[in-house]
Design a protein around this motif. Structure first.
Motif, PDB file in Angstrom:
ATOM      1  N   PRO A   1       0.827  -1.219   0.000  1.00  0.00           N
ATOM      2  CA  PRO A   1       0.000   0.000   0.000  1.00  0.00           C
ATOM      3  C   PRO A   1       0.858   1.264   0.000  1.00  0.00           C
ATOM      4  CG  PRO A   1      -0.813  -1.576   1.618  1.00  0.00           C
ATOM      5  CD  PRO A   1       0.506  -2.096   1.145  1.00  0.00           C
ATOM      6  N   ARG A   2       0.463   2.237  -0.807  1.00  0.00           N
ATOM      7  CA  ARG A   2       1.212   3.484  -0.882  1.00  0.00           C
ATOM      8  C   ARG A   2       1.118   4.280   0.408  1.00  0.00           C
ATOM      9  NH1 ARG A   2       4.979   3.084  -4.150  1.00  0.00           N
ATOM     10  NH2 ARG A   2       4.617   0.928  -3.533  1.00  0.00           N
ATOM     11  N   SER A   3       0.097   4.019   1.210  1.00  0.00           N
ATOM     12  CA  SER A   3      -0.084   4.789   2.446  1.00  0.00           C
ATOM     13  C   SER A   3       1.088   4.600   3.408  1.00  0.00           C
ATOM     14  CB  SER A   3      -1.389   4.375   3.126  1.00  0.00           C
ATOM     15  OG  SER A   3      -1.392   2.981   3.407  1.00  0.00           O
ATOM     16  N   TYR A   4       1.730   3.416   3.379  1.00  0.00           N
ATOM     17  CA  TYR A   4       2.877   3.189   4.255  1.00  0.00           C
ATOM     18  C   TYR A   4       4.034   4.099   3.879  1.00  0.00           C
ATOM     19  CZ  TYR A   4       0.607  -1.000   6.103  1.00  0.00           C
ATOM     20  OH  TYR A   4      -0.261  -1.862   6.714  1.00  0.00           O
ATOM     21  N   TYR A   5       4.273   4.242   2.600  1.00  0.00           N
ATOM     22  CA  TYR A   5       5.357   5.113   2.152  1.00  0.00           C
ATOM     23  C   TYR A   5       5.036   6.584   2.413  1.00  0.00           C
ATOM     24  CZ  TYR A   5       7.199   0.984  -0.212  1.00  0.00           C
ATOM     25  OH  TYR A   5       7.703  -0.258  -0.478  1.00  0.00           O
ATOM     26  N   GLU A   6       3.773   6.953   2.261  1.00  0.00           N
ATOM     27  CA  GLU A   6       3.383   8.335   2.549  1.00  0.00           C
ATOM     28  C   GLU A   6       3.570   8.658   4.022  1.00  0.00           C
ATOM     29  OE1 GLU A   6      -0.587   8.559   1.182  1.00  0.00           O
ATOM     30  OE2 GLU A   6      -0.064   8.419  -0.950  1.00  0.00           O
ATOM     31  N   ALA A   7       3.201   7.718   4.890  1.00  0.00           N
ATOM     32  CA  ALA A   7       3.390   7.944   6.323  1.00  0.00           C
ATOM     33  C   ALA A   7       4.872   8.030   6.672  1.00  0.00           C
ATOM     34  CB  ALA A   7       2.728   6.820   7.116  1.00  0.00           C
ATOM     35  N   ALA A   8       5.693   7.197   6.031  1.00  0.00           N
ATOM     36  CA  ALA A   8       7.131   7.247   6.282  1.00  0.00           C
ATOM     37  C   ALA A   8       7.730   8.569   5.799  1.00  0.00           C
ATOM     38  CB  ALA A   8       7.821   6.076   5.597  1.00  0.00           C
ATOM     39  N   ALA A   9       7.247   9.081   4.673  1.00  0.00           N
ATOM     40  CA  ALA A   9       7.733  10.370   4.176  1.00  0.00           C
ATOM     41  C   ALA A   9       7.361  11.507   5.119  1.00  0.00           C
ATOM     42  CB  ALA A   9       7.174  10.627   2.779  1.00  0.00           C
ATOM     43  N   ILE A  10       6.156  11.443   5.690  1.00  0.00           N
ATOM     44  CA  ILE A  10       5.740  12.469   6.643  1.00  0.00           C
ATOM     45  C   ILE A  10       6.616  12.433   7.892  1.00  0.00           C
ATOM     46  CG2 ILE A  10       3.844  13.193   8.148  1.00  0.00           C
ATOM     47  CD1 ILE A  10       1.921  12.257   5.985  1.00  0.00           C
ATOM     48  N   ASP A  11       6.989  11.218   8.317  1.00  0.00           N
ATOM     49  CA  ASP A  11       7.836  11.085   9.505  1.00  0.00           C
ATOM     50  C   ASP A  11       9.293  11.413   9.224  1.00  0.00           C
ATOM     51  OD1 ASP A  11       5.652  10.331  10.942  1.00  0.00           O
ATOM     52  OD2 ASP A  11       6.003   8.178  10.718  1.00  0.00           O
ATOM     53  N   GLY A  12       9.627  11.644   7.954  1.00  0.00           N
ATOM     54  CA  GLY A  12      10.996  12.005   7.610  1.00  0.00           C
ATOM     55  C   GLY A  12      11.949  10.823   7.536  1.00  0.00           C
ATOM     56  N   ALA A  13      11.432   9.621   7.260  1.00  0.00           N
ATOM     57  CA  ALA A  13      12.287   8.444   7.180  1.00  0.00           C
ATOM     58  C   ALA A  13      13.110   8.474   5.895  1.00  0.00           C
ATOM     59  CB  ALA A  13      11.443   7.172   7.228  1.00  0.00           C
ATOM     60  N   GLY A  14      14.354   8.010   5.990  1.00  0.00           N
ATOM     61  CA  GLY A  14      15.222   7.950   4.829  1.00  0.00           C
ATOM     62  C   GLY A  14      14.931   6.754   3.949  1.00  0.00           C
ATOM     63  N   ALA A  15      15.651   6.690   2.808  1.00  0.00           N
ATOM     64  CA  ALA A  15      15.398   5.611   1.853  1.00  0.00           C
ATOM     65  C   ALA A  15      15.747   4.252   2.455  1.00  0.00           C
ATOM     66  CB  ALA A  15      16.197   5.861   0.580  1.00  0.00           C
ATOM     67  N   TRP A  16      16.883   4.156   3.168  1.00  0.00           N
ATOM     68  CA  TRP A  16      17.273   2.878   3.750  1.00  0.00           C
ATOM     69  C   TRP A  16      16.301   2.447   4.850  1.00  0.00           C
ATOM     70  CZ3 TRP A  16      19.446  -1.512   3.258  1.00  0.00           C
ATOM     71  CH2 TRP A  16      19.796  -2.273   4.362  1.00  0.00           C
ATOM     72  N   THR A  17      15.822   3.396   5.649  1.00  0.00           N
ATOM     73  CA  THR A  17      14.857   3.070   6.700  1.00  0.00           C
ATOM     74  C   THR A  17      13.543   2.589   6.102  1.00  0.00           C
ATOM     75  OG1 THR A  17      15.861   4.741   8.133  1.00  0.00           O
ATOM     76  CG2 THR A  17      13.659   3.957   8.724  1.00  0.00           C
ATOM     77  N   VAL A  18      13.094   3.243   5.035  1.00  0.00           N
ATOM     78  CA  VAL A  18      11.858   2.815   4.374  1.00  0.00           C
ATOM     79  C   VAL A  18      12.007   1.409   3.816  1.00  0.00           C
ATOM     80  CG1 VAL A  18      10.324   3.285   2.419  1.00  0.00           C
ATOM     81  CG2 VAL A  18      11.118   5.154   3.861  1.00  0.00           C
ATOM     82  N   PHE A  19      13.166   1.128   3.199  1.00  0.00           N
ATOM     83  CA  PHE A  19      13.385  -0.207   2.646  1.00  0.00           C
ATOM     84  C   PHE A  19      13.441  -1.260   3.748  1.00  0.00           C
ATOM     85  CE2 PHE A  19      16.409  -3.578   1.522  1.00  0.00           C
ATOM     86  CZ  PHE A  19      15.787  -4.103   0.410  1.00  0.00           C
ATOM     87  N   ARG A  20      14.099  -0.952   4.864  1.00  0.00           N
ATOM     88  CA  ARG A  20      14.275  -1.928   5.942  1.00  0.00           C
ATOM     89  C   ARG A  20      12.995  -2.153   6.742  1.00  0.00           C
ATOM     90  NH1 ARG A  20      15.650  -1.107  11.153  1.00  0.00           N
ATOM     91  NH2 ARG A  20      16.052   1.078  10.696  1.00  0.00           N
ATOM     92  N   VAL A  21      12.198  -1.115   6.929  1.00  0.00           N
ATOM     93  CA  VAL A  21      11.020  -1.214   7.802  1.00  0.00           C
ATOM     94  C   VAL A  21       9.763  -1.574   7.025  1.00  0.00           C
ATOM     95  CG1 VAL A  21       9.570   0.072   9.429  1.00  0.00           C
ATOM     96  CG2 VAL A  21      12.045   0.403   9.444  1.00  0.00           C
ATOM     97  N   ILE A  22       9.649  -1.138   5.777  1.00  0.00           N
ATOM     98  CA  ILE A  22       8.402  -1.332   5.022  1.00  0.00           C
ATOM     99  C   ILE A  22       8.593  -2.344   3.896  1.00  0.00           C
ATOM    100  CG2 ILE A  22       6.656  -0.196   3.610  1.00  0.00           C
ATOM    101  CD1 ILE A  22       7.220   2.378   5.117  1.00  0.00           C
TER     102      ILE A  22
END
Length: 325
Positions: free
Chosen positions: A216-237
């Motif tokens: 779901p795109r909503s997970y990436y949108e929430a991560a962008a709002i929280d200021g997560a980096g690319a590596w954090t998004v890849f590792r967590v989502i």
């Protein structure tokens, strides 16, 4: 002021048919519970005939003294565990096992890493470029292994090879026009590794991209709002969602790469000096070059057992990862 109390009297107990307890509703019988098994029966019979019979025959030959004498006379003697003992005592066993395991691990690792990178790239491309990349992947995947290996052999051929000519033109490695890549075990394995990974990446990349498209795109949108980096998004989502698919493609890659034969046999035939001999090549040369079909069958049975153990391990991990989701 007088108060009246109403007397609550129990109704008379029913008699006769009305006294019987109500019957429990009967569940409808499942007349079609055997239908799925009947539909699977033809495919199961074909698989048992095409795969089951050769496997059973292979196990039987591994316990027989099956050689040239048996081929010409038709008289086959029972050897028991003699073939397995000969394979166990063969000094080539440990080097071949180590070589097969290391090569399989290198192939699987390269296929998964490159396939994952290609899938992540496809997720960021536009529709037209994604379609072009998909067509290129499918074209390379659909190419027959023998034809692809012959083309690869021509690319790395001494004197007339395109790769040698290109490397010579760069001037980085000197004159490689006469260089033969199959004279060294390391360079021979390198060109086989490139060929097998090139053939295996399309399936892994397309499968992982299909998994990426389901996040779901909503997970990436929430991560962008929280200021997560690319590596954090890849590792967590991304990675947790792709874990079951990664385990599945790992199982398939291990099965395919452990049994690799065509590419090695056409390019090197197990050479130089047995430096590229894996279990598949060793079984083939033992049976047809050494005229010892019993020992060749025993090596093949050992390969099947090793592959079965690896597959069961990864299947258990796949089931556990599915239960954790």
């Amino acid at each position: 002021m007088a108060t009246t109390t109403e007397s609550h009297t129990a109704p008379p107990a029913p008699t006769g048919a009305a006294a019987r307890p109500p019957r429990r509703a009967r569940r409808p019988r499942r007349h079609g519970h055997a239908l799925p098994y009947l539909l699977l029966l033809p495919a199961t019979a074909v698989l048992a005939l095409v795969l089951g019979y050769p496997l059973v025959r292979l196990v039987i030959i591994s316990f027989q003294d099956y050689g040239l004498r048996a081929l010409f006379t038709g008289v086959i003697t029972w050897a028991g565990l003699a073939n397995y003992q000969a394979v166990w005592q063969d000094p080539q066993l440990l080097p071949v096992l180590a070589r097969t395991g290391a090569f399989c691990a290198a192939l699987v690792a390269g296929t998964l890493v490159i396939g994952l990178l290609v899938a992540l790239m496809m997720a960021r491309l536009g529709p037209r470029m994604r379609t072009a990349v998909t067509l290129c992947l499918i074209t390379s995947w659909a190419m027959p292994p023998v034809a692809a290996t012959l083309v690869w052999q021509w690319l790395f051929q001494p004197v007339y090879g395109v790769v040698n000519w290109l490397l010579t033109q760069t001037g980085l490695f000197g004159d490689l026009t006469q260089h033969d890549w199959t004279t060294s075990a390391l360079s021979a394995f390198a060109i086989v590794w490139l060929l097998v990974v090139w053939q295996s990446v399309p399936f892994v990349a397309l499968t992982l991209y299909a998994g990426l498209s389901q996040i779901p795109r909503s997970y990436y949108e929430a991560a962008a709002i929280d200021g997560a980096g690319a590596w954090t998004v890849f590792r967590v989502i991304t990675l947790p969602f792709l874990r079951p698919i990664l385990v599945l493609v790992t199982i398939l890659s291990v099965i395919w790469d452990f049994n690799i034969f065509t590419q090695i046999w056409i390019l090197t035939q197990g050479g130089p000096g047995g430096g590229t001999t894996t279990l598949g090549i060793w079984s083939f040369t033992k049976a047809f070059s050494g005229n010892s079909f019993g020992q060749g069958a025993a090596i093949a049975v050992v390969s099947v057992l090793l592959l079965l153990v690896l597959t069961l391990y990864y299947v258990r991990r796949l089931v556990r990862s599915g239960e954790d989701l």
